[in-house]
Design an enzyme around this catalytic site. Structure first.
Site, short mmCIF file in Angstrom:
data_model
loop_
_atom_site.label_atom_id
_atom_site.label_comp_id
_atom_site.label_asym_id
_atom_site.label_seq_id
_atom_site.Cartn_x
_atom_site.Cartn_y
_atom_site.Cartn_z
N GLU A 109 12.32 -42.64 -58.16
CA GLU A 109 11.95 -41.21 -58.11
C GLU A 109 13.00 -40.36 -57.40
O GLU A 109 13.08 -39.16 -57.62
CB GLU A 109 10.62 -41.06 -57.37
CG GLU A 109 9.40 -41.40 -58.20
CD GLU A 109 8.95 -40.26 -59.09
OE1 GLU A 109 9.52 -39.15 -58.97
OE2 GLU A 109 8.04 -40.48 -59.89
N SER B 263 -11.21 -47.25 -32.69
CA SER B 263 -9.82 -47.59 -33.03
C SER B 263 -9.00 -46.39 -33.51
O SER B 263 -7.77 -46.46 -33.54
CB SER B 263 -9.77 -48.72 -34.05
OG SER B 263 -10.11 -48.27 -35.33
N THR C 28 -16.71 -50.24 -34.05
CA THR C 28 -18.11 -50.25 -34.50
C THR C 28 -18.76 -51.60 -34.28
O THR C 28 -19.97 -51.69 -34.05
CB THR C 28 -18.17 -49.85 -35.99
OG1 THR C 28 -17.69 -48.53 -36.09
CG2 THR C 28 -19.56 -49.94 -36.56
N TYR D 291 -23.63 -43.24 -35.00
CA TYR D 291 -23.73 -44.12 -33.83
C TYR D 291 -22.51 -43.86 -32.96
O TYR D 291 -21.62 -43.11 -33.35
CB TYR D 291 -23.75 -45.60 -34.26
CG TYR D 291 -22.51 -45.96 -35.06
CD1 TYR D 291 -22.47 -45.81 -36.44
CD2 TYR D 291 -21.33 -46.36 -34.42
CE1 TYR D 291 -21.33 -46.08 -37.17
CE2 TYR D 291 -20.18 -46.64 -35.14
CZ TYR D 291 -20.19 -46.50 -36.51
OH TYR D 291 -19.05 -46.76 -37.23
N LYS E 136 -8.20 -50.67 -45.26
CA LYS E 136 -9.55 -50.12 -45.40
C LYS E 136 -9.54 -49.17 -46.59
O LYS E 136 -8.87 -48.15 -46.59
CB LYS E 136 -9.93 -49.38 -44.13
CG LYS E 136 -11.37 -48.90 -44.08
CD LYS E 136 -11.69 -48.29 -42.72
CE LYS E 136 -13.16 -47.95 -42.59
NZ LYS E 136 -13.49 -47.47 -41.24
N THR F 187 -12.50 -50.55 -37.27
CA THR F 187 -11.91 -50.77 -38.60
C THR F 187 -10.94 -49.67 -39.03
O THR F 187 -10.16 -49.86 -39.96
CB THR F 187 -13.02 -50.90 -39.67
OG1 THR F 187 -13.81 -49.71 -39.63
CG2 THR F 187 -13.87 -52.12 -39.43
N ASP F 188 -10.98 -48.51 -38.35
CA ASP F 188 -10.14 -47.40 -38.81
C ASP F 188 -8.64 -47.70 -38.74
O ASP F 188 -7.88 -47.26 -39.60
CB ASP F 188 -10.46 -46.13 -38.01
CG ASP F 188 -11.82 -45.55 -38.39
OD1 ASP F 188 -12.41 -46.03 -39.38
OD2 ASP F 188 -12.30 -44.62 -37.71
N1 LIG Z 1 -16.08 -49.11 -38.52
C1 LIG Z 1 -15.39 -48.74 -37.44
O1 LIG Z 1 -15.05 -49.58 -36.63
C2 LIG Z 1 -14.99 -47.30 -37.31
C3 LIG Z 1 -14.69 -46.80 -35.94
N2 LIG Z 1 -14.40 -45.38 -36.01
C4 LIG Z 1 -13.49 -47.48 -35.30
O2 LIG Z 1 -12.50 -47.68 -35.94
O3 LIG Z 1 -13.54 -47.80 -34.15
#
Ligand SMILES: NC(=O)C[C@H](N)C(=O)O
Length: 337
Positions: free
Chosen positions: A294, A67, A20, A34, A173, A100-101
């Site tokens: 457990e 990602s 992103t 987007y 995340k 970020t994923d």
């Molecule tokens: N905020 C992001 O970067 C999400 C995006 N789907 C990625 O991981 O590339």
């Protein structure tokens, strides 16, 4: 004068992988709708002219993907490029722009396999650069600031999101709709404010220079898969993953990595067949799995993932399996890294 300042500044390479932070939407109101991985690295750097006050920055486009689509081959490719740059005398720090994923997975992978004390910073954004209050510019500025600081050396791979400096091992995340998305159960290591880093704590787990793993000795990564647990779960997914060739299965367990009585027999049988069983927890704010609590792990010869979430446990298991298939050794690694 200009030459003099350039000589004083650190040399930072920004490796771009997509996400992103390189995303673009149709309108400034599109903070969530987007396309990721659209904008090239030269444009990302040009969008933050203040970077040149922090460091001599140059960019490289390593890949251009969202990602969630990253593969083990992508990880190896990126890891090898980071190692080459880290070995170079004229590189002082490395920044990786990333979606970020799966950012937390890549950051942890690099933390395990890069033999350097030079700063390596992984950074992303929650909003594309075309959106109102986009967070990528400041996150990138902060990443370059940390990458060019001497204080960041030897602290393992770091993540700069939302003004915080997080350990790449611990960070995850936690929410996908806020810019305050990345958290660690154990807290950030520091803050970066107006280009200056303020440190509060150090990582205590083994990483980078102190790691027994080295990207230069890793040709490929073994197949490690994750099966999710919940009420009424059955053993279908576990068996299918083993059938398709998984060398280890990460049990994304409930609570303390607990395992349903309907799944236990299958996991016992898979372990007898040579598949490593690694109990993790999918508890949101951070699981913490205790050995023999457990489940009788000693009796079943299973491994516990300590505080690593399932996706991070997969990373460590893959890297660890390049060295050993001994469950005791794997458990030692899960305590130490
Ligand atoms: N905020 C992001 O970067 C999400 C995006 N789907 C990625 O991981 O590339």
């Amino acid at each position: 004068k200009e030459v003099e300042t350039q000589q004083k500044l650190a040399n930072v390479v920004v490796l771009a992988t997509g996400g992103t932070i390189a995303g673009a939407g149709a309108s400034a109101a599109n903070s969530a709708t987007y396309q990721a991985a659209k904008v090239g690295i030269e444009q990302l750097i040009a969008a933050v002219p203040q970077l040149s006050e922090l460091a001599n920055v140059r960019g490289e486009q390593v890949m251009q993907i969202a990602s969630e689509s990253i593969t083990n081959d992508n990880l190896l490719q990126l890891g090898r490029r980071v190692a080459e740059l880290a070995d170079s005398k004229d590189v002082d720090g490395i920044v990786i722009t990333h979606g970020t994923d799966t950012l937390e997975e890549t950051a942890y992978f690099l933390n395990l396999v890069e033999k350097t004390d030079k700063p390596i910073i992984v950074v992303g954004s929650m909003r594309p650069g075309t959106a109102m209050s986009a967070d990528g510019m400041l996150n990138l500025y902060n990443a370059v600031a940390v990458a060019s600081s001497k204080d960041a050396r030897g602290k393992g791979v770091l993540v700069t999101m939302n003004d915080e400096i997080q350990s790449g091992r611990d960070v995850s995340k936690m929410i996908n709709i806020k810019t305050e998305a990345f958290k660690s159960a154990w807290g950030p290591l520091g803050m970066v404010v107006e280009g200056k880093s303020y440190w509060f704590r150090l990582p205590s787990k083994r990483h980078t220079m102190d790691s027994e793993f080295d990207i230069k000795n890793i040709q490929s990564l073994p197949d490690v898969e994750i099966a999710y647990s919940y009420g009424n779960v059955g053993d279908t997914a576990y068996k299918a993953l083993a059938q398709s060739g998984a060398k280890a299965i990460i049990h994304a367990g409930t609570g303390n990595g607990s395992v349903s009585s309907r799944v236990v027999p299958a996991l016992q049988a898979l372990r007898k067949d040579g598949v490593q069983i690694i109990r993790s927890s999918h508890v949101n704010a951070g699981g913490f799995v205790l050995r023999n609590a457990e489940q009788p792990d000693d009796k079943y010869d299973w491994v516990v993932a300590h505080d690593l979430n399932p996706q991070k446990a997969r990373i460590l298991a893959m890297v660890a399996l390049t060295k050993t298939n001994d469950s005791k050794e794997l458990q030692r690694m899960f305590w130490e890294y």
